[in-house]
Design a protein around this motif. Structure first.
Motif, PDB file in Angstrom:
ATOM      1  N   HIS A  51       0.816  -1.220   0.000  1.00 50.71           N
ATOM      2  CA  HIS A  51       0.000   0.000   0.000  1.00 50.71           C
ATOM      3  C   HIS A  51       0.841   1.258   0.000  1.00 50.71           C
ATOM      4  O   HIS A  51       0.361   2.335  -0.300  1.00 50.71           O
ATOM      5  N   ASP A  52       2.111   1.126   0.358  1.00 47.07           N
ATOM      6  CA  ASP A  52       3.018   2.265   0.182  1.00 47.07           C
ATOM      7  C   ASP A  52       4.459   1.760   0.122  1.00 47.07           C
ATOM      8  O   ASP A  52       4.729   0.587   0.396  1.00 47.07           O
ATOM      9  N   ASP A  54       8.273   2.565   1.431  1.00 47.94           N
ATOM     10  CA  ASP A  54       9.208   3.329   2.247  1.00 47.94           C
ATOM     11  C   ASP A  54      10.595   3.137   1.657  1.00 47.94           C
ATOM     12  O   ASP A  54      10.941   2.048   1.186  1.00 47.94           O
TER      13      ASP A  54
END
Ligand code: ATP
Ligand code: MG
Length: 415
Positions: A51-52, A54
């Motif tokens: 979902h994301d 980093d």
């Protein structure tokens, strides 16, 4: 594809989207190393869409700011090495490789130290599956065997679990939350260590406990099996009610179609047997927002309310709680058995709301002013009359029609 002799960097290529790839390439352009790291690597290795993304890098925070000076950059947590770079309207957290200093409060490191070594950064992370990084230049860095653990569905602490849970007891809840989220098992030593160190959860901030608990409820079936049925002490400790008995531990397996507030009400009211006040206190302590707390508490307070397929009874519940809560109560009643015929009750509820049938005095076709004009004195009597009219309308003894209502008022007051 990189074929490195280094055992730590496996010859494995994973796909990362255009934007994080471009941000990483830019850091390399300036002579720094950079990787995507943590959850996004774990999810990609598992074949799930992250979902994301980093990013971690050897660049220091001020260097990251310099590399991305043409971007919208937010100095999110400079002390901890984190800078947020916005690209295509999406925020990307870019964090300097770091080693966490000592922990004196089982919560957060007393200081952090930057390093140029990705492996040191990976070694501060919680579980092997979360301690992998990938760079299109270097390949995958997986010094703790995270990919193997993922293949075997295992959650394993990086390093000594007692030490790691002692540093930050939230990791105990994270371990079990990931077990619910991914359907993985805790590796034996890690699992035993969560039991030994359970009490340290009390040192974790309420907000962090709340967030993990709330996320566990995303997976009611696994939550029921892994936590309520096999390890109820986790939830007792997290909710701060170690002495409570636990009831109906498998109830939440049927809660896949219930919304999260209903699941929470089931957990507090049905599994832990709390009354509305106890549920309210628990949610206050865990710093839930007022809206969620009130909603859950009202459901817990009505956990014994019978829902029967009778138009008038349903209207009474609608009058008391409103439509959204009435629907949640129906979901709750399906699980607790307090709704004896859910299909028929739901069909009736749909009909009542679909036809905007009157359930509140505010929906009557006359109001207080009309009654005053009809000669009634303002005050308690006026409210009583409106309530009596509503009750008759809800029972279908009277039409919700202005003339009919006025006629009834006149008849009633012998005018
Ligand atoms: P999610 O899909 O829930 O976002 P995630 O693994 O990305 O999973 P985050 O909370 O976003 O979880 O954390 C990002 C990474 O930071 C983790 O993958 C892990 O490497 C590290 N991390 C997060 N919390 C801790 C912690 N309490 N202790 C050690 N490492 C942590
Ligand atoms: Mg994440």
């Amino acid at each position: 594809m990189l074929l490195s002799a280094d055992w730590r960097r496996q010859a494995m290529k994973i796909e990362i989207p255009e934007t994080p790839s471009r941000l990483i390439a830019k850091l390399y352009e300036f002579g720094y190393k950079a990787y995507v790291v943590g959850g996004c690597v774990r999810d990609t290795v598992m074949g799930r869409e992250p979902h994301d993304y980093d990013i971690c890098t050897s660049a220091r925070p001020e260097e990251i700011m310099r590399v991305f000076r043409d971007y919208h950059v937010i100095p999110t947590g400079l002390k901890h090495g984190t800078v947020t770079v916005v690209s295509n309207h999406e925020p990307y957290e870019i964090t300097t490789f770091r080693i966490d200093g000592s922990y004196s409060d089982n919560r957060r490191p007393d200081y952090v130290e930057f390093t140029a070594d990705i492996e040191k950064d990976l070694s501060r992370r919680d579980f092997t599956m979360n301690a992998m990084a990938y760079s299109p230049v270097e390949g995958i860095a997986d010094p703790f065997g995270g990919a193997d653990d993922i293949k075997n569905g295992i959650i394993r602490s990086v390093g000594n679990p007692d030490a790691r849970f002692g540093e930050d007891a939230l990791r105990i809840l994270r371990a079990w939350r990931f077990a619910c989220q991914l359907g993985f098992e805790l590796e034996d030593k890690t699992k035993k260590s969560t039991y030994r160190n359970m009490k340290l959860i009390r040192n974790v901030s309420a907000e962090r406990i709340r967030d993990e608990l709330w996320r566990m409820l995303d997976y009611p079936r696994r939550f029921s099996v892994c936590i309520l049925q096999r390890n109820p002490d986790i939830i007792r400790t997290a909710a701060g009610c170690e002495e409570r008995a636990l009831y109906h531990p498998s109830a939440l397996t049927g809660a896949e179609n219930c919304c999260k507030t209903v699941r929470m009400a089931l957990m507090l009211g049905y599994n832990l047997g709390m009354n509305a006040e106890e549920a309210d206190n628990t949610m206050r302590r865990l710093k839930f927002d007022n809206g969620t707390r009130r909603c859950v508490t009202e459901l817990v307070g009505n956990i014994e309310t019978e829902l029967i397929p009778d138009s008038y009874s349903i209207k009474c519940v609608l009058n008391k709680m409103g439509e959204a809560q009435c629907r949640r109560l129906l979901q709750l009643g399906k699980i607790t058995g307090k709704c004896e015929n859910p299909e028929k009750t739901e069909a009736l509820l749909n009909r009542i709301t679909g036809e905007n049938q009157c359930c509140r005095t505010s929906e009557l076709k006359i109001n207080g002013r009309d009654l005053i004009e009809a000669g009634i004195k303002p005050g308690k009597e006026l409210g009583d009359i409106l309530n009596r009219l509503l009750d008759m309308v809800m029972r279908k003894e009277l039409e919700n029609d202005r003339d009919e209502l006025l006629k009834e008022v006149k008849h009633d007051t012998n005018q």
